[in-house]
Enzyme design. Structure first.
Site, PDB file in Angstrom:
ATOM      1  N   HIS A 113       0.814  -1.208   0.000  1.00  0.00           N
ATOM      2  CA  HIS A 113       0.000   0.000   0.000  1.00  0.00           C
ATOM      3  C   HIS A 113       0.851   1.263   0.000  1.00  0.00           C
ATOM      4  CE1 HIS A 113      -3.279   2.685   1.761  1.00  0.00           C
ATOM      5  NE2 HIS A 113      -3.875   2.103   0.738  1.00  0.00           N
ATOM      6  N   LYS A 115       3.305   4.355  -1.237  1.00  0.00           N
ATOM      7  CA  LYS A 115       3.462   5.217  -2.410  1.00  0.00           C
ATOM      8  C   LYS A 115       4.803   5.930  -2.269  1.00  0.00           C
ATOM      9  CE  LYS A 115      -1.188   4.727  -1.932  1.00  0.00           C
ATOM     10  NZ  LYS A 115      -1.877   4.183  -0.760  1.00  0.00           N
ATOM     11  N   ASP A 120      17.184   9.506  -8.539  1.00  0.00           N
ATOM     12  CA  ASP A 120      18.635   9.718  -8.407  1.00  0.00           C
ATOM     13  C   ASP A 120      19.104   9.691  -6.959  1.00  0.00           C
ATOM     14  OD1 ASP A 120      18.921   9.921 -11.151  1.00  0.00           O
ATOM     15  OD2 ASP A 120      18.671  12.105 -11.162  1.00  0.00           O
ATOM     16  N   HIS A 295      -9.142  11.070   1.260  1.00  0.00           N
ATOM     17  CA  HIS A 295      -8.201   9.955   1.114  1.00  0.00           C
ATOM     18  C   HIS A 295      -6.896  10.226   1.845  1.00  0.00           C
ATOM     19  CE1 HIS A 295      -5.710   6.940  -1.202  1.00  0.00           C
ATOM     20  NE2 HIS A 295      -6.824   6.260  -1.033  1.00  0.00           N
ATOM     21  N   LYS A 297      -3.927  10.855   4.717  1.00  0.00           N
ATOM     22  CA  LYS A 297      -3.434  10.180   5.926  1.00  0.00           C
ATOM     23  C   LYS A 297      -2.373  11.084   6.546  1.00  0.00           C
ATOM     24  CE  LYS A 297      -4.120   6.878   2.473  1.00  0.00           C
ATOM     25  NZ  LYS A 297      -5.528   6.677   2.629  1.00  0.00           N
TER      26      LYS A 297
END
Length: 415
Positions: A113, A115, A120, A295, A297
């Site tokens: 879950h 993201k 670099d 959405h 968090k």
């Protein structure tokens, strides 16, 4: 793998896809050597195609690119979408692909879950925003309200080091990173200072870091002295978190919660509302965001601490899924996040009155008690089921199979 607080970071809040996507695409297009990307959802819509175009352009210049997507959240990617990437050398890793049962995805638990984007080894992005058009305002009433951060500074080294661990076992050419890590241990790493923020990268997994994110929340809530503001999409934490939130309000901390009022999943609103009476009777302010699905968090405490990441405060995120957050100690960032959340409170939220919650409590209380304890214990019960070790599958160039097939040409797997 252990992580430590790092000084000297520059951290910028990015709100919704309108701010997040253009920044990510720009940094990828400027990449010189490497792009590491993990996401729960990658859809074949205008956002997914824009990301693909940026990745292909970078790969065509010789940039080494690894993309990892979840086999549940990104189960519907087609060969037409994937093949142009694999053909230019982009490695696409699928976390735990499984065959469907009667047309339905069954690999619901222990999902990837997170993201994460690292370019670099110098710039990183962490947050709750997936690569899908429903994070853009023009998507319509279902467009999500969400947050991410762009990070530069020493903590990026920790994020980069961690992101490599996901893909290294599946890619023999990545074994060089082990030698590099031995030469450049995190404890002695001195990065270039980019700003004033102190930051800590925190993960939750099903191995050595099962409770790390929850423990940080608990400690910060206990230490709060003046204000606590939590905006969380799927709010159904365990009893310890609820108790500490209530205790903070009892000792005079102004505690405000921003929860879903226009949910994308109605059960999220139902579950959270079962907790309102417990929190509000001791002074916690509960606000429901009603403009569109929440959405985010994120949270902040007092005038220095804040967090942004992928972890909800619910059983899936706190007990089963693979998550990551960044804990931040910086007055300027705390102030900016507070301003943005306060704007939501003033414009698009409705405060839930205690009188409304008390009405009918005599019949809702037994139901809430039963449901709370069932949901609270659900992760433990799920963990008792016969479990497989989630695997990462590497897509081969010119594959003609769907990601959710779980069959060749996916020969290389690791646990």
């Amino acid at each position: 793998m252990n992580f430590h607080w790092r000084d000297g970071n520059r951290i910028e809040l990015l709100e919704n896809g309108e701010e997040f996507y253009p920044r990510v695409y720009e940094v990828i297009r400027q990449a010189r050597e490497e792009v590491l990307l993990e996401t729960f959802i990658l859809f074949e819509d205008k956002v997914g195609h824009a990301l693909r175009d940026a990745l292909i352009e970078a790969a065509s210049r010789g940039v080494r690119i690894d993309v990892t997507v979840d086999g549940y959240g990104s189960a519907d990617l087609t060969p037409e979408f994937v093949t142009p990437m694999t053909d230019v050398g982009i490695r696409i890793h699928i976390f735990d692909p499984r065959e469907r049962l009667l047309g339905r995805r069954i690999n619901l638990f222990r999902r990837l879950h997170r993201k994460i984007v690292v370019v670099d080894g110098e710039i990183a992005f962490i947050g709750g925003i997936n690569f899908s058009a429903d994070h853009l305002g023009d998507f319509g009433p279902g467009a999500k309200q969400d947050y991410a951060i762009q990070i530069e500074g020493p903590v990026v080294h920790d994020i980069h080091r961690f992101a490599l661990t996901t893909i290294a076992p599946a890619d023999p050419s990545r074994r060089w990173w082990r030698r590099r890590m031995r030469r450049q241990q995190a404890d002695s790493y001195i990065g270039v200072n980019k700003g004033e923020a102190r930051a800590l990268f925190v993960v939750r997994d099903n191995d050595q870091h099962q409770n790390d994110i929850e423990q940080h929340y608990l400690q910060v809530i206990r230490d709060a002295r003046s204000r606590l503001l939590i905006a969380n999409a799927y709010f159904f934490p365990g009893y310890r978190v609820l108790r500490e939130i209530r205790n903070a309000a009892r000792r005079g901390v102004r505690v405000r919660m921003i929860l879903q009022g226009q949910p994308d999943m109605p059960i999220a609103k139902f579950g959270a509302r079962m907790l309102y009476n417990y929190l509000m009777r001791d002074g916690v302010e509960v606000h429901e965001y009603c403009r569109r699905p929440l959405h985010g968090k994120v949270a902040l405490a007092d005038y220095e601490w804040a967090t942004v990441g992928s972890s909800n405060l619910d059983p899936l995120s706190l007990s089963l899924n693979l998550e990551c957050n960044v804990m931040i100690r910086d007055h300027a960032f705390n102030k900016h996040l507070h301003e943005r959340l306060d704007y939501l409170l003033q414009t698009d939220c409705r405060r839930i009155p205690l009188e409304r919650i008390v009405r009918g409590y005599w019949w809702r209380a037994p139901l809430a008690f039963i449901c709370f304890h069932i949901i609270r214990r659900f992760p433990r019960w799920a963990g008792m089921l016969p479990a497989h070790s989630p695997k990462i599958t590497v897509l081969e160039p010119s594959t003609s199979d769907r990601i959710d097939s779980g069959t060749p040409p996916f020969p290389r797997e690791h646990s």
